[in-house]
Motif scaffolding. Structure first.
Motif, PDB file in Angstrom:
ATOM      1  N   GLU A  69      36.501 -13.486 -48.451  1.00 11.01           N
ATOM      2  CA  GLU A  69      36.744 -11.721 -47.534  1.00 11.01           C
ATOM      3  C   GLU A  69      37.403 -10.422 -48.121  1.00 11.01           C
ATOM      4  O   GLU A  69      36.766  -9.944 -48.340  1.00 11.01           O
ATOM      5  CB  GLU A  69      37.989 -12.176 -46.409  1.00 11.01           C
ATOM      6  CG  GLU A  69      37.563 -13.539 -45.826  1.00 11.01           C
ATOM      7  CD  GLU A  69      38.964 -13.792 -44.348  1.00 11.01           C
ATOM      8  OE1 GLU A  69      38.643 -13.345 -43.725  1.00 11.01           O
ATOM      9  OE2 GLU A  69      40.173 -13.839 -45.142  1.00 11.01           O
ATOM     10  N   GLN A  70      38.595 -10.524 -49.097  1.00  7.06           N
ATOM     11  CA  GLN A  70      38.769  -9.786 -49.952  1.00  7.06           C
ATOM     12  C   GLN A  70      37.010  -8.771 -51.020  1.00  7.06           C
ATOM     13  O   GLN A  70      37.271  -7.800 -50.403  1.00  7.06           O
ATOM     14  CB  GLN A  70      39.269  -9.640 -50.586  1.00  7.06           C
ATOM     15  CG  GLN A  70      40.833 -10.016 -50.189  1.00  7.06           C
ATOM     16  CD  GLN A  70      41.587 -10.242 -51.271  1.00  7.06           C
ATOM     17  OE1 GLN A  70      41.656  -9.464 -52.568  1.00  7.06           O
ATOM     18  NE2 GLN A  70      42.731 -11.546 -51.373  1.00  7.06           N
ATOM     19  N   GLU A  73      34.513  -7.227 -47.932  1.00  6.06           N
ATOM     20  CA  GLU A  73      35.302  -6.106 -47.725  1.00  6.06           C
ATOM     21  C   GLU A  73      34.700  -5.278 -49.044  1.00  6.06           C
ATOM     22  O   GLU A  73      34.640  -3.776 -48.399  1.00  6.06           O
ATOM     23  CB  GLU A  73      36.885  -6.360 -47.755  1.00  6.06           C
ATOM     24  CG  GLU A  73      36.234  -6.468 -46.162  1.00  6.06           C
ATOM     25  CD  GLU A  73      37.943  -6.479 -45.588  1.00  6.06           C
ATOM     26  OE1 GLU A  73      39.086  -6.099 -46.267  1.00  6.06           O
ATOM     27  OE2 GLU A  73      38.685  -7.138 -44.007  1.00  6.06           O
ATOM     28  N   LYS A  76      31.555  -3.891 -49.858  1.00  2.00           N
ATOM     29  CA  LYS A  76      29.948  -3.159 -49.122  1.00  2.00           C
ATOM     30  C   LYS A  76      30.521  -1.839 -49.055  1.00  2.00           C
ATOM     31  O   LYS A  76      29.765  -1.123 -49.067  1.00  2.00           O
ATOM     32  CB  LYS A  76      31.088  -3.113 -46.967  1.00  2.00           C
ATOM     33  CG  LYS A  76      30.838  -4.031 -46.513  1.00  2.00           C
ATOM     34  CD  LYS A  76      31.641  -4.527 -45.386  1.00  2.00           C
ATOM     35  CE  LYS A  76      30.792  -5.802 -44.548  1.00  2.00           C
ATOM     36  NZ  LYS A  76      32.108  -5.717 -43.013  1.00  2.00           N
TER      37      LYS A  76
END
Length: 308
Positions: A69-70, A73, A76
Motif C-alpha cells: 500500500e505504501q 501511494e 502515484k
C-alpha cells in the motif's frame, strides 16, 4: 565552458545518481521510500543524537499500512512527474536489517513482486547485519539490483562518541569488506557540519572513503530537528552551524578528492520544515544544488580533479 566531467548527461560536474541509473538501466528510475515499522538496536542507548522520531523516514510511507500500500501511494505521485519508469524499493526508516531473516525475506520479497521493481536499497547499520543476514543478502543480490546503505557520518572518534553512533570505524570497514566480498553494492552516508568538526575533518572522512570499495555516497548537511538530543546540545552549547556558503565550499572540496566513479546519491538533505530548527537555508534544496553547480563552473573543477 565545456563540461570536463565524463559521467554527466547535463551540467553536473559530479557523478549523479540520475546519470548512473539512466546509463545502467536505460530508463528513468525512481526510488520509493518505505517504512517497514522496524526499530533500531541502538534506541536503548539513546540513539544517535540527530535522529528524528521517524528514524530518518520522514518521506517514507505510513508504517500503519502494508508495504505494498505504501509503495502504490507514493508511486502515484511519482507517476505524475515521470512516465515509463522503473522502481527501486527503498527501505529507509530506522534499521532495516534489525529483524529475523524470515521477516526480512517477507518484507523485501513483497516489494520485489511488484511490477517494474528492479531493485532494493536497504538502509541499516554496520553493526546490525548478522552472518545469516549476509548469506541471505548474497542470495538476494543474485536476483535483483541490491544496494546496502550504511551510516558512517564521520571518521573522527571524538565526534562519533559525541553523536552516540555506538559502532566503531573498524566495525564499519569490516562490514563494507564483507558486503563487497559478496559483490553487494554499498552506499555510505556522511554528515557535514557535525558539532565542532572542521572543514579538514570532513575532507578526511571523504578521503578515507576513497580507500574503500564503495559504489556510492550520500552527503548530508546536519539538521537540528525538534525533540532530539542534538536540539538539547545546541541550546546548551550553541556550536557553529555551517552557512550555506561554507557548506557549498566543503562539498565541492569533498567532490574534488573523491574518486570519479563513486556515485553521488545525495548532495544535501531535505528535512521536513515543521521539524527543522536550524539551518533554515537547507529548505531551499534547488537553490543549493544550483549554487553548487555554478561554483564548480567558476572554480573550473569537478569530481575527482584533486584525487590523491
Amino acid at each position: 565552458m565545456n563540461n570536463p566531467f565524463k559521467y554527466s548527461l547535463d551540467n553536473k560536474r559530479y557523478h549523479t545518481l540520475n546519470y548512473f541509473y539512466k546509463t545502467k538501466f536505460n530508463k528513468k528510475v525512481c526510488k520509493i521510500s518505505l517504512n517497514a515499522g522496524l526499530s533500531c538496536p541502538h534506541i536503548k542507548t539513546g540513539g544517535c543524537i540527530y535522529c528524528s522520531k521517524t528514524g530518518s523516514g520522514e518521506y517514507g510511507g505510513d508504517k500503519r499500512k502494508s508495504l505494498t500500500e505504501q509503495f502504490y501511494e507514493i508511486k502515484k505521485t511519482m507517476d505524475r512527474k515521470w512516465k515509463n519508469t522503473k522502481y527501486i524499493g527503498y527501505f529507509q526508516a530506522r534499521t532495516n536489517t534489525f529483524a529475523k531473516v524470515e521477516k526480512l525475506k517477507e518484507m523485501y520479497e513483497e516489494i520485489l513482486k511488484i511490477e517494474n521493481v528492479i531493485g532494493l536499497n536497504i538502509a541499516t547499520r554496520s553493526d546490525c547485519i548478522t552472518e545469516e543476514c549476509l548469506n541471505y543478502l548474497e542470495e538476494l543480490n543474485k536476483k535483483t539490483y541490491l544496494t546496502i546503505e550504511l551510516g558512517l557520518q564521520t571518521i573522527k572518534e571524538e565526534t562519533s562518541i559525541l553523536i552516540n553512533r555506538c559502532h566503531t570505524l573498524e566495525n564499519f570497514e569490516e562490514m563494507v569488506k564483507k558486503l563487497r566480498k559478496r559483490h553487494i553494492n554499498v552506499v555510505v552516508h556522511i554528515i557535514n557540519g557535525l558539532p565542532y568538526e572542521t572543514k579538514e575533518d570532513m575532507i578526511k572522512t571523504t578521503k578515507y572513503l576513497n580507500t574503500l570499495d564503495i559504489q556510492g555516497i550520500k552527503i548530508h548537511m546536519l539538521s537540528i530537528l525538534k525533540d532530539t538530543k542534538l536540539e538539547e546540545l545546541y541550546k546548551e552549547e550553541k556550536f557553529h552551524i555551517l552557512t550555506k556558503e561554507e557548506y557549498i565550499d566543503i562539498v565541492i572540496s569533498q567532490l574534488e578528492v573523491l574518486r570519479e566513479e563513486i556515485v553521488i546519491n545525495r548532495i544535501t538533505g531535505d528535512p521536513k520544515i515543521d521539524d527543522l530548527i536550524k539551518p533554515l537555508w537547507i529548505t531551499n534544496k534547488c537553490q543549493i544544488l544550483n549554487d553548487i553547480d555554478k561554483e564548480m563552473v567558476l572554480r573550473d573543477t569537478y569530481q575527482g580533479k584533486k584525487k590523491l
